[in-house]
Motif scaffolding. Structure first.
Motif, PDB file in Angstrom:
ATOM      1  N   LYS A   8       0.862  -1.192   0.000  1.00 51.24           N
ATOM      2  CA  LYS A   8       0.000   0.000   0.000  1.00 51.24           C
ATOM      3  C   LYS A   8       0.892   1.234   0.000  1.00 51.24           C
ATOM      4  CE  LYS A   8      -2.313   1.572   3.577  1.00 51.24           C
ATOM      5  NZ  LYS A   8      -3.256   1.707   4.700  1.00 51.24           N
ATOM      6  N   GLN A   9       0.731   2.100  -1.007  1.00 49.35           N
ATOM      7  CA  GLN A   9       1.633   3.245  -1.160  1.00 49.35           C
ATOM      8  C   GLN A   9       1.033   4.566  -0.679  1.00 49.35           C
ATOM      9  OE1 GLN A   9       2.197   2.607  -5.388  1.00 49.35           O
ATOM     10  NE2 GLN A   9       4.163   1.605  -5.051  1.00 49.35           N
ATOM     11  N   ALA A  10      -0.290   4.656  -0.667  1.00 46.53           N
ATOM     12  CA  ALA A  10      -0.940   5.888  -0.223  1.00 46.53           C
ATOM     13  C   ALA A  10      -2.376   5.570   0.171  1.00 46.53           C
ATOM     14  CB  ALA A  10      -0.940   6.939  -1.335  1.00 46.53           C
ATOM     15  N   GLN A  11      -2.941   6.409   1.035  1.00 46.46           N
ATOM     16  CA  GLN A  11      -4.353   6.261   1.396  1.00 46.46           C
ATOM     17  C   GLN A  11      -4.958   7.640   1.571  1.00 46.46           C
ATOM     18  OE1 GLN A  11      -5.223   3.103   4.113  1.00 46.46           O
ATOM     19  NE2 GLN A  11      -7.269   3.856   4.620  1.00 46.46           N
ATOM     20  N   ARG A  17      -4.115   3.389  -2.619  1.00 44.67           N
ATOM     21  CA  ARG A  17      -3.290   3.306  -3.821  1.00 44.67           C
ATOM     22  C   ARG A  17      -2.167   2.337  -3.516  1.00 44.67           C
ATOM     23  NH1 ARG A  17      -0.540   2.520  -7.722  1.00 44.67           N
ATOM     24  NH2 ARG A  17       0.725   3.962  -8.914  1.00 44.67           N
ATOM     25  N   GLY A  18      -1.967   1.354  -4.390  1.00 42.11           N
ATOM     26  CA  GLY A  18      -0.924   0.384  -4.096  1.00 42.11           C
ATOM     27  C   GLY A  18      -0.446  -0.345  -5.332  1.00 42.11           C
ATOM     28  N   GLU A 349      -3.867   8.545  -9.161  1.00 38.19           N
ATOM     29  CA  GLU A 349      -3.163   9.834  -9.007  1.00 38.19           C
ATOM     30  C   GLU A 349      -3.780  10.667  -7.891  1.00 38.19           C
ATOM     31  OE1 GLU A 349      -3.022  11.833 -12.795  1.00 38.19           O
ATOM     32  OE2 GLU A 349      -2.166  10.047 -13.778  1.00 38.19           O
ATOM     33  N   ALA A 350      -5.124  10.688  -7.839  1.00 39.53           N
ATOM     34  CA  ALA A 350      -5.810  11.510  -6.836  1.00 39.53           C
ATOM     35  C   ALA A 350      -5.545  10.994  -5.415  1.00 39.53           C
ATOM     36  CB  ALA A 350      -7.311  11.532  -7.130  1.00 39.53           C
ATOM     37  N   ILE A 351      -5.543   9.678  -5.238  1.00 44.68           N
ATOM     38  CA  ILE A 351      -5.266   9.118  -3.909  1.00 44.68           C
ATOM     39  C   ILE A 351      -3.836   9.455  -3.494  1.00 44.68           C
ATOM     40  CG2 ILE A 351      -5.044   6.980  -2.562  1.00 44.68           C
ATOM     41  CD1 ILE A 351      -7.224   5.800  -4.547  1.00 44.68           C
ATOM     42  N   GLY A 354      -3.609  13.005  -2.430  1.00 45.84           N
ATOM     43  CA  GLY A 354      -4.517  13.428  -1.361  1.00 45.84           C
ATOM     44  C   GLY A 354      -5.679  14.271  -1.830  1.00 45.84           C
ATOM     45  N   THR A 355      -6.055  14.134  -3.110  1.00 49.33           N
ATOM     46  CA  THR A 355      -7.146  14.952  -3.665  1.00 49.33           C
ATOM     47  C   THR A 355      -8.323  14.097  -4.144  1.00 49.33           C
ATOM     48  OG1 THR A 355      -6.058  14.888  -5.846  1.00 49.33           O
ATOM     49  CG2 THR A 355      -5.548  16.771  -4.421  1.00 49.33           C
ATOM     50  N   PHE A 356      -8.507  12.938  -3.511  1.00 42.68           N
ATOM     51  CA  PHE A 356      -9.518  12.005  -3.996  1.00 42.68           C
ATOM     52  C   PHE A 356     -10.936  12.571  -3.897  1.00 42.68           C
ATOM     53  CE2 PHE A 356     -12.198   8.101  -3.479  1.00 42.68           C
ATOM     54  CZ  PHE A 356     -12.040   7.624  -4.774  1.00 42.68           C
TER      55      PHE A 356
END
Length: 375
Positions: A8-11, A17-18, A349-351, A354-356
Protein backbone atom coordinates in the motif's frame (compact mmCIF):
# COMPACT_ATOMS: atom_id res chain seq x y z
CA UNK A 1 10.14 -13.96 -6.24
CA UNK A 2 8.20 -16.75 -4.60
CA UNK A 3 5.10 -14.93 -3.37
CA UNK A 4 2.70 -12.39 -4.76
CA UNK A 5 2.98 -9.31 -2.53
CA UNK A 6 0.86 -6.20 -1.94
CA UNK A 7 2.31 -2.84 -1.01
CA UNK A 8 0.00 0.00 0.00
CA UNK A 9 1.63 3.24 -1.16
CA UNK A 10 -0.94 5.89 -0.22
CA UNK A 11 -4.35 6.26 1.40
CA UNK A 12 -6.91 9.07 1.21
CA UNK A 13 -9.93 8.44 3.42
CA UNK A 14 -10.59 4.74 2.88
CA UNK A 15 -9.35 4.82 -0.73
CA UNK A 16 -6.03 2.99 -1.19
CA UNK A 17 -3.29 3.31 -3.82
CA UNK A 18 -0.92 0.38 -4.10
CA UNK A 19 0.81 -2.23 -6.18
CA UNK A 20 0.46 -6.02 -6.35
CA UNK A 21 3.78 -7.53 -7.41
CA UNK A 22 3.61 -10.80 -9.34
CA UNK A 23 6.13 -12.90 -11.24
CA UNK A 24 4.45 -11.70 -14.46
CA UNK A 25 4.49 -7.99 -13.67
CA UNK A 26 3.07 -5.38 -11.34
CA UNK A 27 -0.63 -4.59 -10.97
CA UNK A 28 -1.25 -0.95 -10.10
CA UNK A 29 -4.21 -0.57 -7.72
CA UNK A 30 -6.99 0.36 -7.70
CA UNK A 31 -7.14 -1.99 -10.71
CA UNK A 32 -9.91 -2.82 -13.17
CA UNK A 33 -9.61 -6.27 -14.75
CA UNK A 34 -11.18 -6.70 -18.21
CA UNK A 35 -13.02 -10.01 -18.47
CA UNK A 36 -11.64 -12.57 -20.92
CA UNK A 37 -14.33 -15.18 -20.26
CA UNK A 38 -13.28 -17.80 -22.83
CA UNK A 39 -9.59 -16.80 -23.09
CA UNK A 40 -10.40 -13.64 -25.04
CA UNK A 41 -11.70 -10.17 -24.25
CA UNK A 42 -14.41 -10.16 -26.89
CA UNK A 43 -13.64 -8.03 -29.99
CA UNK A 44 -10.14 -7.17 -28.68
CA UNK A 45 -6.63 -8.44 -29.38
CA UNK A 46 -4.49 -8.92 -26.25
CA UNK A 47 -2.10 -6.16 -27.40
CA UNK A 48 -5.08 -3.80 -27.69
CA UNK A 49 -6.25 -4.66 -24.16
CA UNK A 50 -2.74 -3.91 -22.87
CA UNK A 51 -2.76 -0.61 -24.78
CA UNK A 52 -5.83 0.52 -22.81
CA UNK A 53 -3.72 0.33 -19.64
CA UNK A 54 -4.90 -3.02 -18.24
CA UNK A 55 -2.28 -4.81 -16.11
CA UNK A 56 -4.31 -7.99 -15.50
CA UNK A 57 -7.11 -9.99 -17.15
CA UNK A 58 -9.76 -12.30 -15.74
CA UNK A 59 -10.39 -15.77 -17.18
CA UNK A 60 -13.40 -17.93 -16.43
CA UNK A 61 -12.91 -21.38 -14.93
CA UNK A 62 -16.42 -22.65 -15.73
CA UNK A 63 -16.30 -21.71 -19.42
CA UNK A 64 -12.71 -22.88 -19.96
CA UNK A 65 -13.23 -26.24 -18.22
CA UNK A 66 -16.12 -26.97 -20.60
CA UNK A 67 -14.43 -25.65 -23.74
CA UNK A 68 -11.63 -26.16 -24.74
CA UNK A 69 -11.04 -27.96 -21.33
CA UNK A 70 -8.36 -27.12 -18.79
CA UNK A 71 -6.40 -30.23 -19.74
CA UNK A 72 -6.18 -29.07 -23.36
CA UNK A 73 -5.05 -25.57 -22.32
CA UNK A 74 -2.37 -27.13 -20.08
CA UNK A 75 -1.14 -29.39 -22.91
CA UNK A 76 -0.83 -26.30 -25.12
CA UNK A 77 1.38 -24.48 -22.63
CA UNK A 78 -1.07 -22.86 -20.23
CA UNK A 79 -3.55 -20.00 -20.50
CA UNK A 80 -1.00 -17.17 -20.92
CA UNK A 81 0.62 -18.82 -23.93
CA UNK A 82 -2.71 -20.09 -25.29
CA UNK A 83 -4.27 -16.60 -25.42
CA UNK A 84 -1.03 -14.63 -25.98
CA UNK A 85 -1.23 -12.56 -22.78
CA UNK A 86 2.06 -12.23 -20.91
CA UNK A 87 0.74 -10.27 -17.91
CA UNK A 88 -0.99 -11.61 -14.80
CA UNK A 89 -4.29 -13.51 -15.10
CA UNK A 90 -6.86 -14.05 -12.35
CA UNK A 91 -9.27 -16.96 -12.74
CA UNK A 92 -12.58 -17.10 -10.91
CA UNK A 93 -13.54 -20.41 -9.31
CA UNK A 94 -16.55 -21.29 -11.46
CA UNK A 95 -18.99 -21.09 -8.54
CA UNK A 96 -20.98 -18.10 -9.76
CA UNK A 97 -21.41 -19.46 -13.31
CA UNK A 98 -22.51 -22.86 -12.01
CA UNK A 99 -25.23 -21.08 -10.03
CA UNK A 100 -26.29 -18.73 -12.83
CA UNK A 101 -25.74 -20.67 -16.09
CA UNK A 102 -25.68 -24.41 -15.54
CA UNK A 103 -28.79 -26.57 -15.76
CA UNK A 104 -30.06 -29.22 -13.32
CA UNK A 105 -27.45 -28.53 -10.67
CA UNK A 106 -27.24 -30.36 -7.39
CA UNK A 107 -25.47 -28.84 -4.42
CA UNK A 108 -23.99 -31.03 -1.67
CA UNK A 109 -21.30 -30.68 0.99
CA UNK A 110 -18.85 -32.22 -1.48
CA UNK A 111 -19.48 -29.75 -4.32
CA UNK A 112 -21.81 -29.12 -7.24
CA UNK A 113 -22.85 -31.45 -10.05
CA UNK A 114 -24.39 -29.78 -13.08
CA UNK A 115 -25.17 -30.08 -16.75
CA UNK A 116 -23.17 -28.00 -19.24
CA UNK A 117 -25.09 -25.11 -20.83
CA UNK A 118 -23.24 -25.97 -24.09
CA UNK A 119 -24.09 -29.63 -24.68
CA UNK A 120 -25.84 -30.94 -21.58
CA UNK A 121 -22.86 -33.09 -20.52
CA UNK A 122 -22.60 -33.80 -16.79
CA UNK A 123 -19.80 -32.33 -14.67
CA UNK A 124 -18.79 -31.91 -11.06
CA UNK A 125 -16.90 -29.05 -9.45
CA UNK A 126 -15.60 -29.45 -5.91
CA UNK A 127 -13.11 -27.14 -4.17
CA UNK A 128 -10.40 -29.68 -5.05
CA UNK A 129 -11.41 -29.88 -8.72
CA UNK A 130 -11.62 -26.07 -8.98
CA UNK A 131 -8.04 -25.80 -7.66
CA UNK A 132 -6.92 -28.50 -10.12
CA UNK A 133 -8.55 -26.72 -13.09
CA UNK A 134 -7.03 -23.37 -12.14
CA UNK A 135 -3.60 -24.99 -11.72
CA UNK A 136 -3.91 -26.53 -15.19
CA UNK A 137 -4.82 -23.11 -16.61
CA UNK A 138 -1.77 -21.65 -14.83
CA UNK A 139 -3.43 -18.46 -13.60
CA UNK A 140 -1.45 -16.18 -11.29
CA UNK A 141 -4.32 -15.43 -8.91
CA UNK A 142 -6.64 -18.32 -8.07
CA UNK A 143 -10.04 -17.90 -6.40
CA UNK A 144 -11.50 -20.25 -3.79
CA UNK A 145 -14.53 -22.28 -4.80
CA UNK A 146 -17.58 -20.79 -3.11
CA UNK A 147 -21.35 -20.80 -3.23
CA UNK A 148 -23.12 -17.54 -3.93
CA UNK A 149 -26.89 -17.30 -3.38
CA UNK A 150 -28.74 -14.71 -5.45
CA UNK A 151 -30.11 -11.81 -3.42
CA UNK A 152 -32.65 -11.29 -2.00
CA UNK A 153 -32.48 -14.47 0.06
CA UNK A 154 -33.58 -15.13 3.64
CA UNK A 155 -31.04 -14.88 6.44
CA UNK A 156 -30.94 -18.62 7.16
CA UNK A 157 -30.18 -19.39 3.50
CA UNK A 158 -27.42 -16.73 3.43
CA UNK A 159 -25.92 -17.99 6.72
CA UNK A 160 -25.84 -21.67 5.69
CA UNK A 161 -24.42 -20.74 2.27
CA UNK A 162 -21.69 -18.62 3.89
CA UNK A 163 -20.79 -21.41 6.32
CA UNK A 164 -20.55 -23.91 3.44
CA UNK A 165 -18.35 -21.46 1.51
CA UNK A 166 -16.02 -21.16 4.52
CA UNK A 167 -15.65 -24.97 4.72
CA UNK A 168 -14.96 -24.95 0.99
CA UNK A 169 -12.41 -22.15 1.51
CA UNK A 170 -10.41 -24.40 3.87
CA UNK A 171 -10.61 -27.27 1.37
CA UNK A 172 -9.53 -24.91 -1.43
CA UNK A 173 -6.50 -23.81 0.61
CA UNK A 174 -5.58 -27.42 1.41
CA UNK A 175 -5.89 -28.43 -2.26
CA UNK A 176 -4.04 -25.34 -3.53
CA UNK A 177 -0.93 -26.47 -1.66
CA UNK A 178 2.41 -24.71 -2.02
CA UNK A 179 2.61 -23.02 -5.44
CA UNK A 180 5.38 -20.38 -5.47
CA UNK A 181 4.55 -17.43 -7.72
CA UNK A 182 0.79 -18.11 -7.54
CA UNK A 183 -1.70 -16.56 -5.12
CA UNK A 184 -4.95 -17.85 -3.62
CA UNK A 185 -7.71 -15.41 -2.66
CA UNK A 186 -10.47 -16.19 -0.16
CA UNK A 187 -14.02 -14.95 -0.78
CA UNK A 188 -16.08 -13.27 1.93
CA UNK A 189 -19.80 -14.08 1.85
CA UNK A 190 -22.75 -13.20 4.08
CA UNK A 191 -25.15 -11.23 1.92
CA UNK A 192 -25.91 -7.76 3.30
CA UNK A 193 -25.69 -8.92 6.95
CA UNK A 194 -22.85 -7.23 8.85
CA UNK A 195 -22.50 -9.96 11.48
CA UNK A 196 -22.43 -12.77 8.87
CA UNK A 197 -19.83 -10.86 6.84
CA UNK A 198 -17.74 -10.45 10.03
CA UNK A 199 -18.03 -14.19 10.76
CA UNK A 200 -16.95 -14.97 7.19
CA UNK A 201 -14.01 -12.54 7.36
CA UNK A 202 -12.83 -14.09 10.65
CA UNK A 203 -12.97 -17.60 9.18
CA UNK A 204 -10.94 -16.47 6.15
CA UNK A 205 -8.37 -14.68 8.32
CA UNK A 206 -7.84 -17.88 10.31
CA UNK A 207 -7.24 -19.90 7.12
CA UNK A 208 -4.96 -17.12 5.74
CA UNK A 209 -4.99 -16.09 2.09
CA UNK A 210 -2.85 -13.94 -0.22
CA UNK A 211 -5.81 -11.65 -0.89
CA UNK A 212 -9.49 -11.37 -0.05
CA UNK A 213 -12.56 -10.85 -2.20
CA UNK A 214 -15.93 -9.41 -1.28
CA UNK A 215 -18.27 -11.87 -2.98
CA UNK A 216 -22.03 -12.10 -3.30
CA UNK A 217 -22.65 -8.48 -4.33
CA UNK A 218 -23.74 -7.07 -7.71
CA UNK A 219 -26.25 -9.93 -7.84
CA UNK A 220 -29.40 -7.82 -7.98
CA UNK A 221 -29.37 -5.96 -4.67
CA UNK A 222 -28.99 -2.46 -6.19
CA UNK A 223 -26.29 0.18 -5.69
CA UNK A 224 -27.60 1.60 -2.41
CA UNK A 225 -27.64 -1.82 -0.73
CA UNK A 226 -24.24 -2.70 -2.23
CA UNK A 227 -22.65 0.54 -0.96
CA UNK A 228 -24.30 -0.05 2.44
CA UNK A 229 -22.52 -3.41 2.63
CA UNK A 230 -19.23 -1.94 1.36
CA UNK A 231 -19.39 0.64 4.16
CA UNK A 232 -18.35 -2.20 6.51
CA UNK A 233 -17.29 -5.32 4.53
CA UNK A 234 -13.81 -4.21 3.31
CA UNK A 235 -12.92 -2.98 6.82
CA UNK A 236 -13.47 -6.52 8.12
CA UNK A 237 -10.70 -7.85 5.85
CA UNK A 238 -6.93 -7.61 6.48
CA UNK A 239 -5.46 -4.16 5.87
CA UNK A 240 -2.21 -5.49 4.37
CA UNK A 241 -3.73 -7.65 1.60
CA UNK A 242 -5.53 -6.73 -1.63
CA UNK A 243 -9.33 -6.50 -1.52
CA UNK A 244 -11.23 -7.53 -4.62
CA UNK A 245 -14.89 -6.74 -5.31
CA UNK A 246 -16.16 -9.37 -7.73
CA UNK A 247 -18.29 -8.51 -10.76
CA UNK A 248 -18.49 -4.71 -10.40
CA UNK A 249 -19.48 -2.70 -12.34
CA UNK A 250 -20.69 0.62 -13.70
CA UNK A 251 -18.27 3.56 -13.51
CA UNK A 252 -19.96 5.11 -10.47
CA UNK A 253 -20.08 1.67 -8.76
CA UNK A 254 -16.31 1.39 -9.24
CA UNK A 255 -15.58 4.86 -7.86
CA UNK A 256 -17.88 4.25 -4.88
CA UNK A 257 -16.19 0.91 -4.19
CA UNK A 258 -12.69 2.43 -4.25
CA UNK A 259 -13.90 5.17 -1.89
CA UNK A 260 -14.87 2.36 0.51
CA UNK A 261 -11.49 0.59 0.45
CA UNK A 262 -11.64 -1.78 -2.56
CA UNK A 263 -8.46 -2.40 -4.61
CA UNK A 264 -9.56 -4.63 -7.53
CA UNK A 265 -12.68 -5.07 -9.65
CA UNK A 266 -13.82 -6.86 -12.79
CA UNK A 267 -16.92 -6.63 -14.97
CA UNK A 268 -18.11 -7.62 -18.45
CA UNK A 269 -19.94 -4.28 -18.75
CA UNK A 270 -17.45 -2.20 -20.80
CA UNK A 271 -16.95 -4.95 -23.38
CA UNK A 272 -20.57 -6.15 -23.47
CA UNK A 273 -21.83 -2.56 -23.75
CA UNK A 274 -19.40 -1.88 -26.59
CA UNK A 275 -20.97 -4.69 -28.58
CA UNK A 276 -24.49 -3.34 -27.99
CA UNK A 277 -23.67 0.27 -28.89
CA UNK A 278 -23.57 1.68 -25.36
CA UNK A 279 -20.66 4.06 -24.87
CA UNK A 280 -19.28 5.28 -21.53
CA UNK A 281 -17.75 8.76 -21.50
CA UNK A 282 -16.79 11.34 -18.88
CA UNK A 283 -20.13 13.01 -19.72
CA UNK A 284 -22.25 9.95 -19.03
CA UNK A 285 -23.55 7.22 -21.31
CA UNK A 286 -24.51 7.58 -24.96
CA UNK A 287 -26.15 5.16 -27.36
CA UNK A 288 -24.42 5.16 -30.75
CA UNK A 289 -27.45 3.63 -32.49
CA UNK A 290 -29.50 6.79 -31.92
CA UNK A 291 -30.22 8.81 -35.08
CA UNK A 292 -28.84 12.01 -33.52
CA UNK A 293 -25.32 10.72 -34.28
CA UNK A 294 -25.76 9.94 -37.99
CA UNK A 295 -24.51 13.31 -39.29
CA UNK A 296 -22.20 14.18 -36.39
CA UNK A 297 -18.52 14.59 -37.42
CA UNK A 298 -17.33 14.93 -33.79
CA UNK A 299 -15.63 12.16 -31.76
CA UNK A 300 -17.34 10.26 -28.95
CA UNK A 301 -15.23 12.23 -26.47
CA UNK A 302 -12.83 14.96 -27.62
CA UNK A 303 -10.63 14.43 -24.52
CA UNK A 304 -10.19 10.69 -25.12
CA UNK A 305 -7.04 9.35 -26.82
CA UNK A 306 -8.40 5.90 -27.78
CA UNK A 307 -8.41 4.95 -31.51
CA UNK A 308 -12.21 5.28 -31.77
CA UNK A 309 -12.08 8.90 -30.58
CA UNK A 310 -8.80 9.81 -32.33
CA UNK A 311 -9.68 8.49 -35.76
CA UNK A 312 -13.44 8.12 -36.22
CA UNK A 313 -16.54 10.29 -36.08
CA UNK A 314 -19.80 9.58 -34.32
CA UNK A 315 -21.37 9.44 -37.78
CA UNK A 316 -19.03 6.63 -38.85
CA UNK A 317 -19.44 4.72 -35.59
CA UNK A 318 -23.22 5.05 -35.92
CA UNK A 319 -23.04 3.77 -39.50
CA UNK A 320 -20.89 0.69 -38.76
CA UNK A 321 -23.02 -0.20 -35.75
CA UNK A 322 -26.25 0.00 -37.80
CA UNK A 323 -24.55 -2.01 -40.56
CA UNK A 324 -23.52 -4.67 -38.01
CA UNK A 325 -19.88 -4.35 -39.05
CA UNK A 326 -17.37 -6.09 -36.76
CA UNK A 327 -15.25 -2.93 -36.51
CA UNK A 328 -18.08 -1.38 -34.48
CA UNK A 329 -17.63 -3.89 -31.63
CA UNK A 330 -13.86 -3.49 -31.83
CA UNK A 331 -13.80 0.31 -31.65
CA UNK A 332 -16.57 0.76 -29.07
CA UNK A 333 -15.13 -1.95 -26.80
CA UNK A 334 -11.67 -0.39 -27.07
CA UNK A 335 -13.12 3.01 -26.16
CA UNK A 336 -15.05 1.67 -23.15
CA UNK A 337 -12.06 -0.27 -21.79
CA UNK A 338 -9.82 2.77 -22.32
CA UNK A 339 -12.31 4.95 -20.43
CA UNK A 340 -12.44 2.49 -17.52
CA UNK A 341 -8.63 2.46 -17.30
CA UNK A 342 -8.65 6.29 -17.42
CA UNK A 343 -10.91 6.25 -14.36
CA UNK A 344 -8.52 3.90 -12.55
CA UNK A 345 -5.39 5.96 -13.33
CA UNK A 346 -7.24 9.15 -12.35
CA UNK A 347 -8.15 7.65 -9.00
CA UNK A 348 -4.61 6.36 -8.40
CA UNK A 349 -3.16 9.83 -9.01
CA UNK A 350 -5.81 11.51 -6.84
CA UNK A 351 -5.27 9.12 -3.91
CA UNK A 352 -1.49 9.57 -4.14
CA UNK A 353 -1.84 13.37 -4.08
CA UNK A 354 -4.52 13.43 -1.36
CA UNK A 355 -7.15 14.95 -3.66
CA UNK A 356 -9.52 12.00 -4.00
CA UNK A 357 -12.60 13.84 -2.67
CA UNK A 358 -12.13 16.63 -5.24
CA UNK A 359 -11.53 14.07 -8.01
CA UNK A 360 -14.75 12.25 -7.06
CA UNK A 361 -16.70 15.48 -7.12
CA UNK A 362 -15.38 16.33 -10.61
CA UNK A 363 -16.11 12.79 -11.81
CA UNK A 364 -19.75 12.91 -10.68
CA UNK A 365 -20.38 16.45 -11.95
CA UNK A 366 -18.88 15.58 -15.35
CA UNK A 367 -21.12 12.54 -15.73
CA UNK A 368 -24.16 14.47 -14.55
CA UNK A 369 -23.72 16.97 -17.40
CA UNK A 370 -24.81 14.34 -19.89
CA UNK A 371 -23.71 14.05 -23.51
CA UNK A 372 -22.80 17.10 -25.62
CA UNK A 373 -25.72 18.78 -27.35
CA UNK A 374 -26.69 17.43 -30.79
CA UNK A 375 -25.61 19.49 -33.80
Amino acid sequence: MTRITFEKQAQDGKARRGVIRTTRGDIQTPAFMPVGTAATVKAMMPESVAATGADILLGNTYHLMLRPTAERVAALGGLHKFMNWSGPILTDSGGFQVMSLAGLRKLTEKGVTFKSHIDGSKHEITPERSMEIQALLGSDIVMCFDECPALPADRDRIASSMELSMRWAQRSKDAFGDRPGHALFGIQQGGLEEDLRAQSAQALREIEFDGYAVGGLAVGEGQEAMFGCLDFAPDQLPENKPRYLMGVGKPDDIVGAVARGIDMMDCVLPSRSGRTGQVFTRHGVLNIKNARHQDDPRPLDENCSCPACRNYSRAYLHHVFRSQEIISSMLLTWHNLHYYQDIMSGMREAIASGTFAAWQSDFHSGRAQGDIDPL
